[in-house]
Structures are given as structure tokens and as C-alpha cells.
Scaffold this motif. Structure first.
Motif, PDB file in Angstrom:
ATOM      1  N   ASN A  55       0.844  -1.194   0.000  1.00 43.10           N
ATOM      2  CA  ASN A  55       0.000   0.000   0.000  1.00 43.10           C
ATOM      3  C   ASN A  55       0.877   1.239   0.000  1.00 43.10           C
ATOM      4  O   ASN A  55       1.916   1.266   0.647  1.00 43.10           O
ATOM      5  N   GLY A  56       0.455   2.249  -0.732  1.00 45.45           N
ATOM      6  CA  GLY A  56       1.205   3.498  -0.747  1.00 45.45           C
ATOM      7  C   GLY A  56       2.181   3.597  -1.902  1.00 45.45           C
ATOM      8  O   GLY A  56       2.851   4.615  -2.056  1.00 45.45           O
ATOM      9  N   TYR A  57       2.242   2.568  -2.752  1.00 45.26           N
ATOM     10  CA  TYR A  57       3.224   2.616  -3.845  1.00 45.26           C
ATOM     11  C   TYR A  57       2.856   3.661  -4.896  1.00 45.26           C
ATOM     12  O   TYR A  57       3.719   4.117  -5.634  1.00 45.26           O
ATOM     13  N   ARG A  58       1.582   4.045  -4.939  1.00 43.26           N
ATOM     14  CA  ARG A  58       1.161   5.064  -5.912  1.00 43.26           C
ATOM     15  C   ARG A  58       1.421   6.491  -5.426  1.00 43.26           C
ATOM     16  O   ARG A  58       1.317   7.436  -6.192  1.00 43.26           O
ATOM     17  N   LEU A 173      12.374   7.629 -12.985  1.00 52.24           N
ATOM     18  CA  LEU A 173      10.946   7.369 -12.833  1.00 52.24           C
ATOM     19  C   LEU A 173      10.163   8.666 -12.947  1.00 52.24           C
ATOM     20  O   LEU A 173      10.658   9.738 -12.595  1.00 52.24           O
ATOM     21  N   GLU A 174       8.928   8.541 -13.436  1.00 51.87           N
ATOM     22  CA  GLU A 174       7.996   9.668 -13.444  1.00 51.87           C
ATOM     23  C   GLU A 174       6.658   9.183 -12.919  1.00 51.87           C
ATOM     24  O   GLU A 174       6.287   8.024 -13.121  1.00 51.87           O
ATOM     25  N   HIS A 175       5.935  10.102 -12.265  1.00 53.12           N
ATOM     26  CA  HIS A 175       4.601   9.783 -11.765  1.00 53.12           C
ATOM     27  C   HIS A 175       3.609  10.119 -12.874  1.00 53.12           C
ATOM     28  O   HIS A 175       3.402  11.279 -13.202  1.00 53.12           O
ATOM     29  N   ARG A 176       3.022   9.075 -13.478  1.00 52.77           N
ATOM     30  CA  ARG A 176       2.078   9.245 -14.582  1.00 52.77           C
ATOM     31  C   ARG A 176       0.861   8.368 -14.333  1.00 52.77           C
ATOM     32  O   ARG A 176       1.003   7.243 -13.848  1.00 52.77           O
ATOM     33  N   ASP A 177      -0.298   8.857 -14.728  1.00 55.54           N
ATOM     34  CA  ASP A 177      -1.539   8.084 -14.591  1.00 55.54           C
ATOM     35  C   ASP A 177      -1.717   7.528 -13.180  1.00 55.54           C
ATOM     36  O   ASP A 177      -2.121   6.384 -12.993  1.00 55.54           O
ATOM     37  N   GLY A 178      -1.351   8.344 -12.194  1.00 52.96           N
ATOM     38  CA  GLY A 178      -1.592   7.955 -10.806  1.00 52.96           C
ATOM     39  C   GLY A 178      -0.634   6.931 -10.242  1.00 52.96           C
ATOM     40  O   GLY A 178      -0.909   6.342  -9.199  1.00 52.96           O
ATOM     41  N   ARG A 179       0.492   6.705 -10.913  1.00 52.71           N
ATOM     42  CA  ARG A 179       1.460   5.748 -10.383  1.00 52.71           C
ATOM     43  C   ARG A 179       2.847   6.077 -10.910  1.00 52.71           C
ATOM     44  O   ARG A 179       3.007   6.814 -11.868  1.00 52.71           O
ATOM     45  N   TRP A 180       3.860   5.497 -10.252  1.00 56.57           N
ATOM     46  CA  TRP A 180       5.240   5.659 -10.700  1.00 56.57           C
ATOM     47  C   TRP A 180       5.521   4.705 -11.840  1.00 56.57           C
ATOM     48  O   TRP A 180       5.121   3.547 -11.791  1.00 56.57           O
ATOM     49  N   GLN A 181       6.216   5.205 -12.861  1.00 54.70           N
ATOM     50  CA  GLN A 181       6.617   4.369 -13.987  1.00 54.70           C
ATOM     51  C   GLN A 181       8.125   4.485 -14.182  1.00 54.70           C
ATOM     52  O   GLN A 181       8.676   5.581 -14.139  1.00 54.70           O
ATOM     53  N   ILE A 182       8.763   3.333 -14.400  1.00 55.44           N
ATOM     54  CA  ILE A 182      10.206   3.317 -14.642  1.00 55.44           C
ATOM     55  C   ILE A 182      10.441   3.641 -16.115  1.00 55.44           C
ATOM     56  O   ILE A 182       9.994   2.906 -16.999  1.00 55.44           O
ATOM     57  N   LEU A 183      11.113   4.766 -16.370  1.00 54.69           N
ATOM     58  CA  LEU A 183      11.342   5.204 -17.745  1.00 54.69           C
ATOM     59  C   LEU A 183      12.512   4.466 -18.379  1.00 54.69           C
ATOM     60  O   LEU A 183      12.471   4.053 -19.523  1.00 54.69           O
ATOM     61  N   TYR A 184      13.590   4.359 -17.632  1.00 52.24           N
ATOM     62  CA  TYR A 184      14.798   3.675 -18.120  1.00 52.24           C
ATOM     63  C   TYR A 184      15.754   3.509 -16.947  1.00 52.24           C
ATOM     64  O   TYR A 184      15.519   4.038 -15.856  1.00 52.24           O
ATOM     65  N   SER A 185      16.817   2.768 -17.186  1.00 51.81           N
ATOM     66  CA  SER A 185      17.890   2.692 -16.202  1.00 51.81           C
ATOM     67  C   SER A 185      19.194   2.745 -16.962  1.00 51.81           C
ATOM     68  O   SER A 185      19.259   2.431 -18.145  1.00 51.81           O
ATOM     69  N   ARG A 186      20.222   3.191 -16.265  1.00 53.05           N
ATOM     70  CA  ARG A 186      21.544   3.187 -16.893  1.00 53.05           C
ATOM     71  C   ARG A 186      22.566   2.722 -15.883  1.00 53.05           C
ATOM     72  O   ARG A 186      22.431   2.957 -14.684  1.00 53.05           O
ATOM     73  N   ILE A 187      23.587   2.037 -16.400  1.00 58.35           N
ATOM     74  CA  ILE A 187      24.628   1.529 -15.511  1.00 58.35           C
ATOM     75  C   ILE A 187      25.653   2.630 -15.322  1.00 58.35           C
ATOM     76  O   ILE A 187      26.036   3.310 -16.263  1.00 58.35           O
ATOM     77  N   GLU A 188      26.051   2.839 -14.069  1.00 58.15           N
ATOM     78  CA  GLU A 188      26.994   3.902 -13.749  1.00 58.15           C
ATOM     79  C   GLU A 188      28.388   3.346 -13.523  1.00 58.15           C
ATOM     80  O   GLU A 188      29.382   4.018 -13.772  1.00 58.15           O
TER      81      GLU A 188
END
Length: 189
Positions: A55-58, A173-188
Motif C-alpha cells: 500500500n502506498g506505492y502510488r 521514474l515519473e509519476h504518470r496516470d496515478g502511479r510511478w513508472q520506470i522510464l529507463y535505467s543506466r549503468i553507472e
């Protein structure tokens, strides 16, 4: 960069549509509903479904990001053991091509009668999510994994091993449509 590229280049294209049935994984197993890890003989059995997200992930808060990332991490580990990434996809932006491509390739492996041994990974958050524009948030994570072995229906195997003490991935991540969405990841590192 994309998520699993460091450990699984996935550039093997199997030839021919081998439609062999692998019965070894289901026959003679009267142990009931106990979880069994994947091995050379067959895929994981009775993989428990994660009880995630919490609960609370949104919530549009740092805590919401951490809960989203935790749920996604649990569901990708479910996916790699079952070939079912439907739930993991729910945490991604539809533009996250690199990650979606990996899911498709592993799902296809299972659909043709193959499976993955090991492949479990853990992304441990380092610090709290940061943002410059209060729209895109970045979370630095430490990526821990050991091995990832893909077994084809004909028994051929390909293994990737972790060759580093530590891998650092940053997720956007961006908060879209009422939830967090992972846009991409990159290795550092």
C-alpha cells in the motif's frame, strides 16, 4: 543504457522452431506444492507470487518510488523463473524499450520450452530519489546478482556471470496516470 545488458547480452538467435516437449519437469514430482529452483532438469516449480506492491506505492512521494521499485524487483524475479512478466510490465513506462525487449526474449525462451536457471537479481536503493525538475526522479541502486543461465529446449546453455564487486544502476521514474513508472535505467559503474 538498459537494465540487464550488463549481464545478459541476449544476442543468441536460436535456429529452427524446435517443438520438443520437456516432460522431465512435471513427471514423477509428487512433492505437492513446494517451491523448487530451476536446474538443468527443468524450470522452477511452484514459484510463489510476490505479495507486492505494498500500500502506498502510488503515492507521489520518495516512499512511493521505493515501494514501486521493490515491487518491480520482486516481480522481475518472478518473471525470470516463470516466463511471466505481465506484472513486472505494470511498473514500466511503455517507452522503456530496453527492459521490455528483455522480457519478450525471456518469455519467448519459456514459450519454446526453455527456461532460466538462477537469474535472480536485487536492486538495493542507495539514498533517496532525487530530482532537478520535480518531474523525473532518479534513484541510484546497487545491483546484486550472481549468474543467469538460459537453457534451450535442446539442452544448449548460455551463462552470464557477474564479474564485478558492485554494479550501480540509476533508474529514472515519473509519476504518470496515478502511479510511478520506470522510464529507463543506466549503468553507472
Amino acid at each position: 543504457g538498459t537494465l540487464l545488458t550488463a549481464c545478459a547480452p541476449h544476442d543468441t538467435t536460436p535456429t529452427g522452431g524446435a517443438a520438443t516437449t520437456n516432460s522431465s519437469s512435471s513427471t514423477g514430482n509428487s512433492a505437492g506444492s513446494g517451491y523448487r529452483k530451476a536446474d538443468e532438469r527443468g524450470p522452477a516449480q511452484n514459484v510463489p507470487k510476490p505479495n507486492a506492491p505494498e500500500n502506498g506505492y502510488r503515492a507521489k512521494t520518495p516512499d512511493g518510488i521505493l515501494k514501486t521499485m521493490d515491487a518491480w524487483n520482486q516481480w522481475i524475479n518472478y518473471g525470470v523463473q516463470t516466463g511471466d512478466y505481465s506484472k513486472a510490465r505494470e511498473f514500466l513506462s511503455s517507452s522503456n524499450d530496453g527492459e521490455l525487449k528483455i522480457y519478450k526474449e525471456i518469455e519467448a525462451l519459456y514459450q519454446r520450452g526453455g527456461w532460466v536457471i538462477d537469474g535472480i537479481e536485487h536492486f538495493e536503493p542507495e539514498g533517496i530519489p532525487r530530482s532537478d525538475d520535480r518531474q523525473t526522479y532518479y534513484l541510484k541502486t546497487s545491483h546484486e546478482w550472481d549468474k543467469h543461465t538460459e537453457v534451450e529446449p535442446d539442452g544448449r546453455q548460455e551463462t552470464w556471470s557477474s564479474d564485478k564487486e558492485e554494479e550501480i544502476y540509476t533508474f529514472a521514474l515519473e509519476h504518470r496516470d496515478g502511479r510511478w513508472q520506470i522510464l529507463y535505467s543506466r549503468i553507472e559503474a
